[in-house]
Design a protein around this motif. Sequence first.
Motif, PDB file in Angstrom:
ATOM      1  N   GLU A   1       0.837  -1.190   0.000  1.00 55.65           N
ATOM      2  CA  GLU A   1       0.000   0.000   0.000  1.00 55.65           C
ATOM      3  C   GLU A   1       0.881   1.252   0.000  1.00 55.65           C
ATOM      4  N   LYS A   2       0.633   2.117  -0.977  1.00 55.60           N
ATOM      5  CA  LYS A   2       1.359   3.387  -1.123  1.00 55.60           C
ATOM      6  C   LYS A   2       2.873   3.185  -1.218  1.00 55.60           C
ATOM      7  N   GLU A   3       3.269   2.045  -1.698  1.00 54.02           N
ATOM      8  CA  GLU A   3       4.694   1.754  -1.805  1.00 54.02           C
ATOM      9  C   GLU A   3       5.144   1.910  -3.248  1.00 54.02           C
ATOM     10  N   VAL A   4       6.309   2.569  -3.466  1.00 48.75           N
ATOM     11  CA  VAL A   4       6.898   2.689  -4.803  1.00 48.75           C
ATOM     12  C   VAL A   4       7.693   1.428  -5.084  1.00 48.75           C
ATOM     13  N   ILE A   5       7.352   0.767  -6.190  1.00 45.09           N
ATOM     14  CA  ILE A   5       7.967  -0.513  -6.544  1.00 45.09           C
ATOM     15  C   ILE A   5       8.993  -0.275  -7.648  1.00 45.09           C
ATOM     16  N   TYR A   6      10.228  -0.741  -7.414  1.00 42.42           N
ATOM     17  CA  TYR A   6      11.313  -0.570  -8.362  1.00 42.42           C
ATOM     18  C   TYR A   6      11.466  -1.758  -9.316  1.00 42.42           C
ATOM     19  N   SER A   7      11.112  -2.957  -8.865  1.00 39.17           N
ATOM     20  CA  SER A   7      11.378  -4.134  -9.680  1.00 39.17           C
ATOM     21  C   SER A   7      10.415  -5.246  -9.326  1.00 39.17           C
ATOM     22  N   ILE A   8      10.095  -6.120 -10.320  1.00 40.24           N
ATOM     23  CA  ILE A   8       9.189  -7.248 -10.132  1.00 40.24           C
ATOM     24  C   ILE A   8       9.792  -8.465 -10.826  1.00 40.24           C
ATOM     25  N   THR A   9       9.757  -9.615 -10.169  1.00 37.58           N
ATOM     26  CA  THR A   9      10.110 -10.888 -10.777  1.00 37.58           C
ATOM     27  C   THR A   9       9.254 -11.956 -10.118  1.00 37.58           C
ATOM     28  N   GLY A  10       9.393 -13.196 -10.511  1.00 35.28           N
ATOM     29  CA  GLY A  10       8.577 -14.232  -9.882  1.00 35.28           C
ATOM     30  C   GLY A  10       8.640 -15.555 -10.601  1.00 35.28           C
ATOM     31  N   ARG A  11       7.808 -16.471 -10.123  1.00 38.73           N
ATOM     32  CA  ARG A  11       7.698 -17.798 -10.694  1.00 38.73           C
ATOM     33  C   ARG A  11       6.374 -18.384 -10.239  1.00 38.73           C
ATOM     34  N   LYS A  12       5.650 -18.990 -11.181  1.00 31.70           N
ATOM     35  CA  LYS A  12       4.357 -19.611 -10.912  1.00 31.70           C
ATOM     36  C   LYS A  12       3.420 -18.610 -10.252  1.00 31.70           C
ATOM     37  N   ASN A  13       2.993 -18.916  -9.009  1.00 29.33           N
ATOM     38  CA  ASN A  13       1.981 -18.084  -8.355  1.00 29.33           C
ATOM     39  C   ASN A  13       2.562 -17.118  -7.336  1.00 29.33           C
TER      40      ASN A  13
ATOM     41  N   ILE B   1       5.289 -13.731  -6.735  1.00 28.02           N
ATOM     42  CA  ILE B   1       6.136 -12.693  -7.310  1.00 28.02           C
ATOM     43  C   ILE B   1       6.952 -12.062  -6.198  1.00 28.02           C
ATOM     44  N   TRP B   2       8.121 -11.588  -6.580  1.00 35.03           N
ATOM     45  CA  TRP B   2       9.010 -10.899  -5.654  1.00 35.03           C
ATOM     46  C   TRP B   2       9.121  -9.451  -6.109  1.00 35.03           C
ATOM     47  N   ILE B   3       9.091  -8.567  -5.149  1.00 33.68           N
ATOM     48  CA  ILE B   3       9.024  -7.139  -5.433  1.00 33.68           C
ATOM     49  C   ILE B   3      10.135  -6.419  -4.676  1.00 33.68           C
ATOM     50  N   GLY B   4      10.858  -5.564  -5.392  1.00 35.01           N
ATOM     51  CA  GLY B   4      11.838  -4.689  -4.756  1.00 35.01           C
ATOM     52  C   GLY B   4      11.242  -3.308  -4.590  1.00 35.01           C
ATOM     53  N   THR B   5      11.276  -2.788  -3.374  1.00 32.03           N
ATOM     54  CA  THR B   5      10.603  -1.524  -3.068  1.00 32.03           C
ATOM     55  C   THR B   5      11.594  -0.403  -2.798  1.00 32.03           C
ATOM     56  N   GLN B   6      11.026   0.787  -2.694  1.00 33.28           N
ATOM     57  CA  GLN B   6      11.860   1.972  -2.490  1.00 33.28           C
ATOM     58  C   GLN B   6      12.393   2.078  -1.069  1.00 33.28           C
ATOM     59  N   HIS B   7      11.556   1.700  -0.073  1.00 35.31           N
ATOM     60  CA  HIS B   7      11.969   1.906   1.323  1.00 35.31           C
ATOM     61  C   HIS B   7      11.782   0.687   2.210  1.00 35.31           C
ATOM     62  N   SER B   8      10.975  -0.261   1.792  1.00 35.14           N
ATOM     63  CA  SER B   8      10.594  -1.337   2.720  1.00 35.14           C
ATOM     64  C   SER B   8      11.139  -2.700   2.334  1.00 35.14           C
ATOM     65  N   GLY B   9      12.237  -2.716   1.606  1.00 30.54           N
ATOM     66  CA  GLY B   9      12.941  -3.959   1.373  1.00 30.54           C
ATOM     67  C   GLY B   9      12.348  -4.816   0.282  1.00 30.54           C
ATOM     68  N   LEU B  10      12.529  -6.149   0.482  1.00 25.02           N
ATOM     69  CA  LEU B  10      12.114  -7.162  -0.483  1.00 25.02           C
ATOM     70  C   LEU B  10      10.835  -7.824  -0.002  1.00 25.02           C
TER      71      LEU B  10
END
Length: 1004
Positions: free
Chosen positions: A375-387, A389-398
């Motif tokens: 919520e209200k988080e800026v997302i820098y990157s997205i990857t994943g597999r099957k069901n 996904i992994w998200i890299g954020t601006q301030h709150s880590g992985l």
Amino acid sequence: MIHAPSPSRWLATGLVLICLVAELRALDPNHTLSQYLREQWTADSNFPGGAVDAITQTADGYLWLGTEKGLVRFDGVNFRLTSSFPEFSGGLVSSLTTDGAGRLCVIFWGTGVLCYRDGKFVNLASILRRRTLEVASSWREEDGASLLTDLIDGMLRVRGENVQVLAPPNVLPPSLVLAMAETRDGKIWLGTVAGLFYFADGRTTRVTGISDKKINCLLPVGDRELWVGTSKGLYRGNATLFTRVNLPPALATVEVLALLRDHDGNIWAGTTRGLFRINASGVSFSDESDFGGRGINALFEDREWNLWAGGARGLERIRDGVFVTYTLTAGSAHAKEGGPVYVDGANRTWFAPAGGGLYVIKDGRSQAVKSSLIEKEVIYSITGRKNEIWIGTQHSGLKRIEYRHGVIGGKAYTQANGLAENTVFAVYQSQDGAVWAATLTSGISKFKDGRFVTYTTADGLASNTVSTILETRDGTIWFAAPNGLSSLSRGHWTTYTTAEGLPSNSVNCLFEDSSGVLWIGTSRGLAFLKAGRVQAPHAAPDSLREEIFGMSEDNERWLWIATSGHVLRVSNQKVSSGVLSSAEVCEYGAADGLPNAKGVKRSRSVVADGQGRIWFSLERGLSVVDPSHITNTYAPALPHVEAIMADNDSITVGGLVRVPSSRKRITFIYSGLSLAVPERVRFRYSLDGFDRGWSEPTTDREAVYTNLSPGSYRFRVIASNSYRQWNNSEAAISLEVDPAYWQTWWFRMSCVAAFSALLWMLYQLRLRQVARQFNIRLEERVSERTRMARDLHDTFLQTVEGSKLVADDALEHSTDPGRMRRAMGQLSVWLGQATQEGRAALNSLRTATTQTNDLAVALRRVTEDGVIPSSMAVTFSVVCDAREIHPIVRDEIYRIGYDAIHNACTHSGASQLEVEIMYARDLNLRVIDNGIGIDPAIADRGKDGHFGLQGMRERAARIGGKLTLVSSLNSGTEIRLIVPGAIIFQKKMPVGRSLSKKIRALFR
């Protein structure tokens, strides 16, 4: 060269480009009207025609418009009113059609038909040898024949110059026919102000089931189906049954003015309230605020599948774009900012706008992902597999998110869990399930088996800031960083920089294609790793030298690239083999449906989905292209030579064009008929007889040649269409440049003859000069021999001859000793005299005044060399100062003076001799003796056999002097020589210059 209208000028004429994009909604081939690319020409943008009532296209590619102001021709760039056509005479155009040869026919309301033949309009009635034609409606049959309803002759079929009367007027409906159509079952449909009828088997039948009486337009579909546009709605059916088309309530009773079926099977209807489209997905409507709010009167689809709509406001073009672009809901603060995009194994597209939030698109439907984790988080990157996904954020880590049946769950990982830093710019999941998180400044954290391991520059990483992570098929993990490209393989680190061939150390993105080539996007362009070596494309176009933000590959192995200013499509193979040219780089922009072509710097901004589509995250939103819809069979551009200008004068185009010799600047004006994106049309031209080959591709629509030599030429031009495809057809025109008078063969032959004559004259003059010089030299030798003959005859020979006489006489009386002694004594005296005379002759030859500059000294020496008898008193005087005399003249004067002195000493018997030289304005030489004088007769004519006086006169004449002799018996003799000083005195100038010329002139 002079440039043809450029895209900027094209826009300056008032073209308004509208690239409307939809909100996140269903993505399918049958998208809404707002997703088409629409361009408009109105009175506000200098459209010359006003309201448009009819549209068609002729075989030569021109678009023709029937408007309230007359007939208009359009080539994609320029409009031309038929006021430019002197053959056109007006009236209100009811429809436009083409004959079997693709030539234009203009039909006027009840006044006749004009056909465009060989560059001019002619009346169809005269072609058909009929008195008149008063046509109410028309239809073009599939074989090119025209159906006409004539108010006088009934229904006609016109094919070429043949006319067939299908039905007399009394068989047709009694009301005015407004529309005609023919279905494949042979029925001819007639729409009138009193209902719908069809003609078959020689009779006309009224159609029931349509409550509206006024029929505006008809559209056959298939073999028997017919769509009917009326004053109060739209119907469809066949001969037995018609039903009202189910339209939205707002359109249920709208007046339909025009109908068209496009190549995709969509039905388009032009109405008094605008334009709408009907297909299997329903009805899409362009509301009243759009272009057609005041009515769409005409619809037409051209050979490139562009849809043209003519209405009360002007002209509009509607076409499919290559791209479909999505933005967020209107009003979003970050609707124009792109972010990372990712497509998972289930073909779901995940997109995170730069302003925050996460969206997922599946089967054309999208929804915002609601979760407290993001919520209200800026997302820098997205990857994943099957069901997951992994998200890299601006301030709150992985963060890990699970997406199952619409239920979202997940977990966050931060520094507290071992992550190197809470700002994660890039994230990637490798084949072994490990998740690699690239932090902003603290290196890379690898998450596997529940724990993190961090790698930094101390381990071999090029930089602690990493922008992209990628695993290639051999298991090597690659890291793009601002300081180079690093790889980790079997625990071994390797770094590549500009020293290894990178265009720049700043690496933004990575991609491995289907052939195993690793593509590298840097801040200074594209590079690739092949066979273990980093290479940059040889002679890469400028667009591939821009900063690269993202790359992906389609099913045809074309590479799609997003740069700082372009979206590109290039051939992998041609780039890697170094044979890619600028013309083979496809650039996409607003004309293709992209409101902005600038990429964004994110870990993944360009990805391919399972259906072969390519998704681009750009500054203005998310765009997608389906490469399978890009065909190589677009209609080719049709080139035309529009005009030829000689200096500022227009020359009629047609047949052999003749250009006067006085024209120095010849301009060819040409066009290429491709109406989809005319600003992309490129041209190549050649002037046979002058150019060695085709020109480089250019957007210019003019070619200028100056100072062409007289002769025959042929101008040729080819064009590429709006989709950058070159065609083999060409437009050509022959021309003849007339020669100027000085370039004609007779003038050149005259010049050759004159030059030959001049050479002959010069040759003859030279021969004469040589002959004259030879004659002068010969005359000099003859003159000298003559003088010698005179001298020898008058002195030496006479003495020898006298000696011979004495000797002969002594021999006759040889017995007389006394006589013999006297003879021998006399002979001795005369032989001595002969010796002196011979010596004197030799002296006259050998002695020259060139040894001295003083004529007086030379003559004085004569008196000292034994010539003067001892009994003679000599007086020598010089008056005035001696002056320089030319040596040749000096010798001649000397010889005249010598002869005068010698004659006085030898023949005068004088006791006194006076010699005077006076240097005044002229040279005066006087020789005076007091001897016995000369007989006047001898003085005038000379003595026979003696040449002394004659020789002196000849010498005087040669030097321009005057010789006078005054003598009488017993009174002595005076010989005077006067030579003009202007000729002989050198004054102060060099001897060899002007004076020499005068002296030489004397001896000619």
